[in-house]
Scaffold this active site. Sequence first.
Site, short mmCIF file in Angstrom:
data_model
loop_
_atom_site.label_atom_id
_atom_site.label_comp_id
_atom_site.label_asym_id
_atom_site.label_seq_id
_atom_site.Cartn_x
_atom_site.Cartn_y
_atom_site.Cartn_z
NE ARG A 191 30.30 14.62 33.72
CZ ARG A 191 30.80 13.59 33.03
NH1 ARG A 191 30.57 12.36 33.43
NH2 ARG A 191 31.52 13.79 31.95
CB SER A 194 38.33 17.14 33.37
OG SER A 194 38.49 16.15 34.35
CD GLU A 195 40.20 24.74 32.59
OE1 GLU A 195 40.04 25.96 32.52
OE2 GLU A 195 41.21 24.21 33.08
CB CYS A 207 35.53 16.30 23.27
SG CYS A 207 35.19 18.02 23.72
CD GLN A 212 30.23 13.33 28.92
OE1 GLN A 212 31.28 13.76 29.38
NE2 GLN A 212 29.97 12.04 28.85
CD GLU A 238 41.45 22.29 28.56
OE1 GLU A 238 40.89 21.62 27.65
OE2 GLU A 238 40.94 23.27 29.10
CB THR A 260 41.89 10.49 22.43
OG1 THR A 260 42.19 11.40 23.48
CG2 THR A 260 41.11 9.31 23.00
NE ARG A 274 40.04 12.47 33.71
CZ ARG A 274 38.87 12.05 33.25
NH1 ARG A 274 37.86 12.90 33.14
NH2 ARG A 274 38.70 10.80 32.90
#
EC number: 3.5.4.25
Length: 341
Positions: A191, A194-195, A207, A212, A238, A260, A274
């Site tokens: 997996r 992301s922070e 979120c 998750q 982040e 978003t 990312r």
Amino acid sequence: MDALRHGWPLLLPGAPPLLPVETAPDGLAAAPRLLISAARAATLKLANQRDAADPHAPVLIRDIAPVELVTARAIADPVLDLATPLKGPFASEPLPWADAAAAALELARIAGILPAFLVDPLPAGEPVPVAPADVAALADPARLFIATRTHLPVARAEEAQIVVFRAPDDLREHVALIIGRQSSDRVPLVRLHSECLTGDILGSLRCDCGPQLDAALVAMADEAAHGGWGVLLYLRQEGRGIGLVNKMRAYRLQDQGFDTLEANNRLGFPAEARDFPVAARMLDLLGAPTIRLLTNNPAKVAALATAGVTVAERVPHQLPANPHNQRYLDTKRDAAGHLLV
């Protein structure tokens, strides 16, 4: 990045001094031009839209008068659009130092500040020299190395091991949590997470990050119980790579009605910022070239494949929605192509 956080000007080859709008000291004199991203420029309805055709390219704009700092901040920050609705008229200009401009905007993103610069401001102070090659080196995943590793019992797996990764020029330290006994005979369940301070730590309902993360650890513990193993890559990226402060700005824009992805674009950032080659480098250092990936995002599978990782299987990772994140998940499905039902 330190210079940007302190509000010092940058000097890139072929470009005039560039002063970050967000962190520049108050009371500065005006600048003749402003450098912003095309995504932000399109929101401002440039008189010449041709130069803003690529939504993430740098755009050089001029106002009908020299841009003062307070005006520049209102131009750069879409959160202020409702309070300062009348801006411009603006016009874009040719950008002969496009590579330097792109490097400056990328440094702003990495530093977590708004991607906007006063161009050749007076007074500016002594500029800090930087080159586009320096930015490329900063993003080079090959510079990442394993700093240390140790046993770390966690609630979902008492025999877990944590591996910490570091790069010479980046203060963000990524980690991997290995659950189960690593074996070349079994393809690991992986997996990429992301922070998310608000979701992982504070239990935010906006979120699905916290649920998750926990569900991934549960799935990996189950793998380990059946002789397999799993790897959680916790990436210090982040807000899909735009930083915590800018993510909170995006939340304010979402409160105004934008989704978003629209919020990120209005801030001047790409919808996806990312760094997946970093994850690929981590997997390579861990000796996991082939993985089973926990994700609902086909683009993540493609990005890892491009970076040299073989994704043997995409394992769905959908969790129930709540009233606060339903629109967020719908946007993931409808606009970002996530495989959600």
